[in-house]
Design a protein around this motif. Sequence first.
Motif, PDB file in Angstrom:
ATOM      1  N   GLN A  66       0.834  -1.207   0.000  1.00  0.00           N
ATOM      2  CA  GLN A  66       0.000   0.000   0.000  1.00  0.00           C
ATOM      3  C   GLN A  66       0.869   1.258   0.000  1.00  0.00           C
ATOM      4  OE1 GLN A  66      -2.286   1.150   3.624  1.00  0.00           O
ATOM      5  NE2 GLN A  66      -4.068   0.865   2.309  1.00  0.00           N
ATOM      6  N   LEU A  69       2.197   2.090  -3.378  1.00  0.00           N
ATOM      7  CA  LEU A  69       1.195   2.708  -4.251  1.00  0.00           C
ATOM      8  C   LEU A  69       0.985   4.181  -3.875  1.00  0.00           C
ATOM      9  CD1 LEU A  69      -1.309  -0.283  -4.481  1.00  0.00           C
ATOM     10  CD2 LEU A  69       0.226   0.559  -6.282  1.00  0.00           C
ATOM     11  N   THR A  87      -6.726  -0.664  -0.433  1.00  0.00           N
ATOM     12  CA  THR A  87      -6.029  -1.708  -1.190  1.00  0.00           C
ATOM     13  C   THR A  87      -6.626  -3.077  -0.895  1.00  0.00           C
ATOM     14  OG1 THR A  87      -4.356  -1.656   0.549  1.00  0.00           O
ATOM     15  CG2 THR A  87      -3.783  -0.624  -1.531  1.00  0.00           C
ATOM     16  N   VAL A 130      -1.964  -7.128  -5.968  1.00  0.00           N
ATOM     17  CA  VAL A 130      -2.450  -6.008  -5.154  1.00  0.00           C
ATOM     18  C   VAL A 130      -3.096  -4.980  -6.064  1.00  0.00           C
ATOM     19  CG1 VAL A 130      -1.849  -4.204  -3.491  1.00  0.00           C
ATOM     20  CG2 VAL A 130      -0.551  -6.350  -3.515  1.00  0.00           C
ATOM     21  N   GLY A 132      -5.971  -1.385  -5.944  1.00  0.00           N
ATOM     22  CA  GLY A 132      -6.605  -0.453  -5.020  1.00  0.00           C
ATOM     23  C   GLY A 132      -7.091   0.796  -5.706  1.00  0.00           C
TER      24      GLY A 132
END
Lengths: 140, 144
Positions: A66, A69, A87, A130, A132
């Motif tokens: 996370q 990002l 996420t 992953v 998000g």
Amino acid sequence: MSEPKDKRFEDVEFGEDLPEVDVDVSLPNVKVFAKAARMETGRFIDHEEARRNGLPGAIVPGIMSQGMLVALIHRWAPNAEILNVDTIFRAPLLVDSKPVASGVVTDIDEDARVIEIDLMLKNEKGETPVMGTAKIKLPG
Amino acid sequence: MNAAELKTQFTGYVFDEIELDIEPESLVGFATACGETQSRFTDPTDPDFQGVPNYLTRIHGSRAMPADFPVEMHRCFDAGKSVQFHAPVRPGDKIQGRSEIADIFEKSGRSGSMLFIVHRMNFYNQAGVHLATVDWRLVQRELD
């Protein structure tokens, strides 16, 4: 690489891609993160211990994914004010893999002056362990 | 106990509170390992030095679930984290985190049912300023 420049709300276009970033999930870097986050457990920093616990190898902490990002957004727009980031961890992201972080602007709310961005981390197999979304504000 | 009964019994109250001091080294290590390059996140001498927006996700309470909660944590997996960012966390802050169960629901599919538990922590600094709300989604594959 040139330094990213601050952005204004009016600079952003719907569908705009954020520049991709090769993120560092090498074991030494994950250990730096794990120490800072007080998450120094074997499944994050020891491949052998992770395998003994049924994982394919050490895995990147979800909150580190996370954070990478979030950093992707700041590299695109250093002055972005992040309102929220959400996420989803679909599959383990392996330590010492070669993921790429990317994002795309998916909504621009002219009234609220809020920009929404879809985010993802892809591994070298093209999978997306992953993903998000984030909402940000920019001046202007 | 089904998901609706669990929700009735275990949501709507704070079941745990913790306090934590924020150290600059932890803020820097978290930010740099994630690839942050902005000095307000990586340089303690920057006049606006602060934690990255998701920094507080690293903090867990003294217990993950309320007392007597009938779901075993080791059977759950981490399905995601959501952070609502309200104000920056700064070095030297004394953080208070308050844990509650925000939601419990069930979803069914071809592979069976899954129980979703939303564990929420609200974080405040020493002045009572609300810094962040972190929702941690936990999933158990089958509800006993």
